[in-house]
Design a protein around this motif. Structure first.
Motif, short mmCIF file in Angstrom:
data_model
loop_
_atom_site.label_atom_id
_atom_site.label_comp_id
_atom_site.label_asym_id
_atom_site.label_seq_id
_atom_site.Cartn_x
_atom_site.Cartn_y
_atom_site.Cartn_z
N VAL A 73 1.06 8.94 13.48
CA VAL A 73 2.07 8.55 12.66
C VAL A 73 2.77 7.42 12.63
O VAL A 73 2.88 6.51 11.78
N ASP A 74 3.02 6.92 14.01
CA ASP A 74 4.00 5.86 14.20
C ASP A 74 2.73 4.67 14.04
O ASP A 74 3.32 3.43 13.39
N THR A 75 1.58 4.77 14.16
CA THR A 75 0.56 3.55 14.10
C THR A 75 0.49 3.51 12.34
O THR A 75 0.47 2.22 12.19
N LYS A 76 0.34 4.60 11.70
CA LYS A 76 0.46 4.34 10.26
C LYS A 76 1.77 3.48 9.67
O LYS A 76 1.42 2.77 8.79
N VAL A 77 2.89 4.07 10.19
CA VAL A 77 4.07 3.47 9.71
C VAL A 77 4.11 1.87 10.11
O VAL A 77 4.19 1.21 9.27
N ALA A 78 3.63 1.45 11.12
CA ALA A 78 3.70 0.16 11.72
C ALA A 78 2.85 -0.68 10.88
O ALA A 78 3.18 -1.57 10.32
N SER A 79 1.29 0.10 10.55
CA SER A 79 0.36 -0.70 9.59
C SER A 79 1.03 -0.89 8.15
O SER A 79 1.11 -2.07 7.48
N LEU A 80 1.89 0.08 7.55
CA LEU A 80 2.58 -0.08 6.30
C LEU A 80 3.50 -1.04 6.38
O LEU A 80 3.54 -1.87 5.35
N PHE A 81 4.39 -1.08 7.50
CA PHE A 81 5.53 -2.03 7.30
C PHE A 81 4.91 -3.35 7.39
O PHE A 81 5.40 -4.51 6.56
N SER A 82 3.63 -3.77 7.84
CA SER A 82 3.09 -5.02 7.98
C SER A 82 2.59 -5.47 6.76
O SER A 82 2.59 -6.49 6.23
N ARG A 83 1.78 -4.33 5.74
CA ARG A 83 1.26 -4.65 4.72
C ARG A 83 2.44 -4.99 3.51
O ARG A 83 2.17 -5.65 2.68
N LEU A 84 3.44 -4.11 3.58
CA LEU A 84 4.62 -4.26 2.76
C LEU A 84 5.18 -5.81 2.95
O LEU A 84 5.76 -6.24 2.00
N ALA A 85 5.32 -6.21 4.24
CA ALA A 85 5.86 -7.51 4.50
C ALA A 85 5.03 -8.53 3.82
O ALA A 85 5.53 -9.59 3.30
N SER A 86 3.83 -8.47 3.79
CA SER A 86 2.79 -9.29 3.17
C SER A 86 2.84 -9.66 1.45
O SER A 86 2.79 -10.38 0.82
N GLY A 88 6.28 -8.92 0.26
CA GLY A 88 7.37 -9.42 0.12
C GLY A 88 8.52 -8.59 0.32
O GLY A 88 9.87 -8.80 -0.27
N VAL A 89 8.16 -7.32 0.64
CA VAL A 89 9.15 -6.36 0.90
C VAL A 89 9.78 -6.44 2.18
O VAL A 89 9.17 -6.27 3.34
N SER A 90 11.16 -6.59 2.02
CA SER A 90 12.01 -6.92 3.49
C SER A 90 12.05 -5.30 4.14
O SER A 90 12.15 -4.34 3.57
N LYS A 91 12.17 -5.61 5.51
CA LYS A 91 12.44 -4.44 6.35
C LYS A 91 13.72 -3.66 6.00
O LYS A 91 13.95 -2.70 5.98
N LYS A 92 14.80 -4.46 5.41
CA LYS A 92 16.01 -4.00 5.09
C LYS A 92 15.98 -3.16 3.83
O LYS A 92 16.76 -2.45 3.57
N THR A 141 -1.26 -0.25 -1.85
CA THR A 141 -1.14 -0.42 -0.33
C THR A 141 -0.64 0.75 0.31
O THR A 141 -1.18 0.90 1.51
N VAL A 142 0.14 1.60 -0.22
CA VAL A 142 0.56 2.82 0.82
C VAL A 142 -0.57 3.82 0.84
O VAL A 142 -0.97 4.01 1.78
N LEU A 143 -1.38 3.85 0.11
CA LEU A 143 -2.37 4.74 -0.14
C LEU A 143 -3.58 4.10 0.78
O LEU A 143 -4.27 4.86 1.42
N GLU A 144 -3.87 2.74 0.67
CA GLU A 144 -4.94 2.35 1.61
C GLU A 144 -4.61 2.50 3.36
O GLU A 144 -5.53 2.31 4.02
N GLN A 145 -3.35 2.82 3.50
CA GLN A 145 -3.10 2.94 4.90
C GLN A 145 -3.22 4.43 5.27
O GLN A 145 -2.94 4.87 6.35
#
Length: 245
Positions: A73-86, A88-92, A141-145
């Motif tokens: 789960v943590d790996t999927k979340v980290a990968s999702l955060f990275s893709r979302l950043a690309s 333009g979705v900010s962590k905040k 992007t979410v589904l691709e993870q």
């Protein structure tokens, strides 16, 4: 009794509509004075197009032990955060809950001892998206993870508090306007406000629920005209008692 419709147009806020209503004090259960009076209902609504969406996502995994499930789960979340950043979705703009793990049992109808299938882990993620043109791409992007649980998409407005306040003030103004019109038509002078009863505003449209969703379904969804969210309504209503002179 003649009805009138008051419209206030504003490109930034959409259309504000006030509809006159009149009701008895008994029906409204509002305090009235023991002298000539007038009871009006002020109603206002503002309809605007959404300018943001909140995606609710559940990230899950099942493994033979709880640590492996958590790590997946943590790996999927980290990968999702990275893709979302690309995108333009900010962590905040992302809220991430703590991981929860639990044993996953298969129960027999015959009353046999439950069989341990493994351990289930999950994290709830909320993603606030401020560019709706990227909604479809974000869903994909979410589904691709490997995340199959897009639970709902909730549309909203960034200035929702301001719009609610404007609807509330417009409802009060409408009650006053209607009272002045009616008292003038009856040949009476409108006196002071005796009582005001505030009514809870209507709820906004329910979020769209998805449940388990795959990339093919998301792609087909983007071709459907019903995917476009209707205007969001902010409405308010007040009952006002005026004394008649």
């Amino acid at each position: 009794m003649r009805n009138s419709v008051f419209l206030l147009r504003n490109k930034a806020l959409g259309v504000l509509t006030c509809l006159p209503l009149l009701a008895s004090a008994q029906a409204l259960a509002i305090a009235v004075p023991d002298k000539p009076h007038l009871v009006t209902q002020g109603h206002a609504e503002i309809k605007v197009a959404p300018d943001m969406a909140t995606l609710s996502v559940k990230v899950t995994a099942r493994q033979s032990d709880s640590l492996a499930a958590k790590e997946e789960v943590d790996t999927k979340v980290a990968s999702l955060f990275s893709r979302l950043a690309s995108l333009g979705v900010s962590k905040k703009d992302i809220d991430s809950g703590n991981v929860i793990t639990r044993p996953d049992y298969q129960y027999s109808k015959d009353g046999d001892k439950p069989k341990l299938l493994g351990y289930h882990a999950e994290r709830q993620i909320s993603i606030r998206l401020y560019d709706l043109e990227h909604l479809s791409q974000t869903l994909n992007t979410v589904l691709e993870q490997g995340i199959q649980q897009i639970q709902q998409v909730n549309y909203g407005r960034r200035n929702s508090d301001q719009l609610r306040q404007q609807a509330r003030l417009a409802a009060v103004a409408h009650a006053q306007e209607l009272a002045e019109e009616l008292s003038q038509a009856a040949g009476r002078e409108l006196g002071d406000v005796y009582a005001i009863e505030y009514r809870a505003p209507r709820t906004n449209p329910a979020p769209r629920h998805y449940g388990a969703l795959n990339i093919k379904m998301a792609s087909e969804e983007t071709l459907d005209a019903s995917y476009v969210q209707n205007d969001i309504e902010f409405s308010d209503q007040v009952d006002v008692v005026f004394v008649l002179k």
